[in-house]
Structures are given as C-alpha cells and as structure tokens.
Design a protein around this motif. Structure first.
Motif, mmCIF file in Angstrom:
data_model
loop_
_atom_site.group_PDB
_atom_site.id
_atom_site.type_symbol
_atom_site.label_atom_id
_atom_site.label_comp_id
_atom_site.label_asym_id
_atom_site.label_seq_id
_atom_site.Cartn_x
_atom_site.Cartn_y
_atom_site.Cartn_z
ATOM 1 N N ALA A 64 -26.796 15.253 77.975
ATOM 2 C CA ALA A 64 -26.431 16.218 79.016
ATOM 3 C C ALA A 64 -26.017 17.555 78.408
ATOM 4 C CB ALA A 64 -25.307 15.651 79.884
ATOM 5 N N VAL A 65 -25.254 17.515 77.333
ATOM 6 C CA VAL A 65 -24.836 18.764 76.685
ATOM 7 C C VAL A 65 -26.051 19.489 76.109
ATOM 8 C CG1 VAL A 65 -23.506 19.731 74.763
ATOM 9 C CG2 VAL A 65 -22.460 18.038 76.278
ATOM 10 N N ARG A 113 -29.144 19.327 77.185
ATOM 11 C CA ARG A 113 -29.885 19.905 78.311
ATOM 12 C C ARG A 113 -29.187 21.148 78.841
ATOM 13 N NH1 ARG A 113 -32.150 14.846 82.006
ATOM 14 N NH2 ARG A 113 -33.490 13.976 80.377
ATOM 15 N N ALA A 114 -27.874 21.090 78.947
ATOM 16 C CA ALA A 114 -27.123 22.241 79.463
ATOM 17 C C ALA A 114 -27.255 23.438 78.526
ATOM 18 C CB ALA A 114 -25.657 21.865 79.662
ATOM 19 N N LEU A 115 -27.122 23.188 77.231
ATOM 20 C CA LEU A 115 -27.199 24.295 76.280
ATOM 21 C C LEU A 115 -28.592 24.928 76.267
ATOM 22 C CD1 LEU A 115 -25.090 22.877 73.305
ATOM 23 C CD2 LEU A 115 -24.421 24.622 74.986
ATOM 24 N N LEU A 116 -29.609 24.117 76.468
ATOM 25 C CA LEU A 116 -30.971 24.653 76.519
ATOM 26 C C LEU A 116 -31.234 25.429 77.802
ATOM 27 C CD1 LEU A 116 -32.986 21.633 75.082
ATOM 28 C CD2 LEU A 116 -32.592 23.854 73.988
ATOM 29 N N ARG A 117 -30.434 25.166 78.833
ATOM 30 C CA ARG A 117 -30.659 25.775 80.145
ATOM 31 C C ARG A 117 -29.465 26.612 80.605
ATOM 32 N NH1 ARG A 117 -32.679 20.515 80.111
ATOM 33 N NH2 ARG A 117 -34.897 20.364 80.607
ATOM 34 N N LEU A 118 -28.750 27.210 79.685
ATOM 35 C CA LEU A 118 -27.585 28.022 80.061
ATOM 36 C C LEU A 118 -27.950 29.120 81.057
ATOM 37 C CD1 LEU A 118 -25.534 28.443 76.760
ATOM 38 C CD2 LEU A 118 -24.945 27.102 78.774
ATOM 39 N N SER A 129 -19.180 20.693 87.913
ATOM 40 C CA SER A 129 -20.138 20.108 88.855
ATOM 41 C C SER A 129 -21.557 20.214 88.326
ATOM 42 C CB SER A 129 -20.052 20.802 90.217
ATOM 43 O OG SER A 129 -18.808 20.560 90.811
ATOM 44 N N TRP A 130 -21.896 21.347 87.742
ATOM 45 C CA TRP A 130 -23.225 21.538 87.158
ATOM 46 C C TRP A 130 -23.463 20.523 86.038
ATOM 47 C CZ3 TRP A 130 -24.917 24.302 82.471
ATOM 48 C CH2 TRP A 130 -26.284 24.590 82.457
ATOM 49 N N MET A 131 -22.465 20.344 85.189
ATOM 50 C CA MET A 131 -22.592 19.387 84.082
ATOM 51 C C MET A 131 -22.690 17.950 84.603
ATOM 52 S SD MET A 131 -22.815 20.976 81.217
ATOM 53 C CE MET A 131 -22.689 19.504 80.224
ATOM 54 N N ALA A 173 -29.767 12.892 84.158
ATOM 55 C CA ALA A 173 -30.163 12.331 82.866
ATOM 56 C C ALA A 173 -30.034 10.808 82.875
ATOM 57 C CB ALA A 173 -29.316 12.933 81.738
ATOM 58 N N TRP A 174 -28.973 10.301 83.517
ATOM 59 C CA TRP A 174 -28.782 8.853 83.580
ATOM 60 C C TRP A 174 -29.873 8.201 84.433
ATOM 61 C CZ3 TRP A 174 -27.336 5.141 80.850
ATOM 62 C CH2 TRP A 174 -27.115 3.876 81.375
ATOM 63 N N ILE A 175 -30.206 8.823 85.554
ATOM 64 C CA ILE A 175 -31.285 8.285 86.391
ATOM 65 C C ILE A 175 -32.580 8.241 85.594
ATOM 66 C CG2 ILE A 175 -32.744 8.790 88.402
ATOM 67 C CD1 ILE A 175 -30.162 9.825 89.778
ATOM 68 N N ASP A 176 -32.875 9.309 84.859
ATOM 69 C CA ASP A 176 -34.075 9.332 84.016
ATOM 70 C C ASP A 176 -34.043 8.209 82.992
ATOM 71 O OD1 ASP A 176 -34.850 11.593 85.390
ATOM 72 O OD2 ASP A 176 -34.321 12.988 83.766
ATOM 73 N N GLU A 177 -32.880 8.009 82.367
ATOM 74 C CA GLU A 177 -32.739 6.972 81.334
ATOM 75 C C GLU A 177 -32.951 5.585 81.912
ATOM 76 O OE1 GLU A 177 -32.099 5.085 77.708
ATOM 77 O OE2 GLU A 177 -32.531 7.177 78.151
#
Length: 168
Positions: free
Chosen positions: A40-41, A43-48, A59-61, A68-72
């Motif tokens: 998650a971190v 993904r967040a850093l890549l999409r700041l 909330s965004w995180m 990400a969990w659903i994908d996993e």
C-alpha cells in the motif's frame, strides 16, 4: 521532488502504526499484514499526484490498502490450510495474565467475523474513522456500513459472552 510530496511522505510515515493495525485486522496474519502495508505504501508513493489535497490522507491510504488486499485475495485463489496462526504461540512460556486471555479471546472473536465485517470493525472501531469516511473507503453506502457494523458487534458480543462457541 516537490516540498508537498516530501510532506506527504512524512505524513505517510506517521500513519504506519495505524496502517499496520488495519492490515492485521483484515489479513489475520502478521506477515500478510506487513506485506500489505509495504504494498500500500509503495502504491501510494507511486501515485502521490493522485491524492487530492484537502481530503484525509488516512482514508486514502486505507482505501489503497483495502483495494490491495482484495487484489491479493483474488490472486491467491484458495489459501493453504493453516491450523493455527503463528501469533497463537507467541506467548508460550510467559506467565498467563488476564489481559493476555482477553486479547486472545478478542482475536478469536474477530476470526468469527466475515471479511466485510472485519474491515468495518477495523476502520470504525479500531481506527476511529467516521462512518461516512469508512463507507467511502469501502465504497459502500452508510446504511450498509451501519448494518455490517451492527451484525459485527452482535457477533463479537455473542462470542465474547460465551453465547456462541469459538472454534479453536
């Protein structure tokens, strides 16, 4: 890198304990939780640039983490059977205290909840998000969130009071 991106990075670092707690709530396993937080971190850093100033970063995180969990879970298919999680043995050899018993009872009770209920409990009762924020994170109406939360509370209360058998 802009100053605003650096400030966001620092805010994300400050959120790590909450992110890890939520991850452990929804994954049920420490290792999965650590992997989920890392994912998650990343993904967040890549999409700041996708974060909207003026909205809640937590909330965004949490939304990134939930997705990400659903994908996993989808990518894993069926998980190998685990007899007991590693955490069940982490207090072997320590003196038993009432607090440890209560913690294990709550852990077992949480296992009785389905994934949707566990996510709602994690966001509202553990992380303290307002109902609207939690509903937005999960992408559900507030009414659905409140009914899931009510069913989860009923289940937890029944399990913790001994009205429902907890499987070992």
């Amino acid at each position: 890198m802009s100053e605003s991106h650096e400030a966001l990075r620092l805010e994300i670092v400050a959120l790590l304990p909450r992110l890890r707690r939520f991850a452990r709530t929804i994954t049920r396993h420490r290792e999965d939780a650590d992997d989920l937080v890392q994912l998650a971190v990343e993904r967040a850093l890549l999409r700041l640039d996708q974060w909207q100033p003026g909205t809640r970063l937590d909330s965004w995180m949490f939304m990134i983490m939930k997705n990400a969990w659903i994908d996993e879970v989808r990518s894993r298919g069926r998980r190998d059977a685990i007899f007991l999680p590693e955490e069940a043995g982490e207090h072997v050899g320590e003196s038993t205290t009432e607090r440890q018993h209560e913690r294990l009872d709550v852990h077992k009770a949480m296992q009785q909840l389905n994934d949707d209920q566990r996510m709602v409990v994690g966001l509202v009762l553990i992380e303290g998000l307002p109902y609207k924020e939690a509903a937005d994170v999960l992408g559900i109406p507030i009414g659905t969130l409140t009914s899931r939360l009510a069913r989860a509370r009923d289940t937890l209360q029944a399990v913790l009071s001994g009205s429902v058998g907890v499987s070992s």
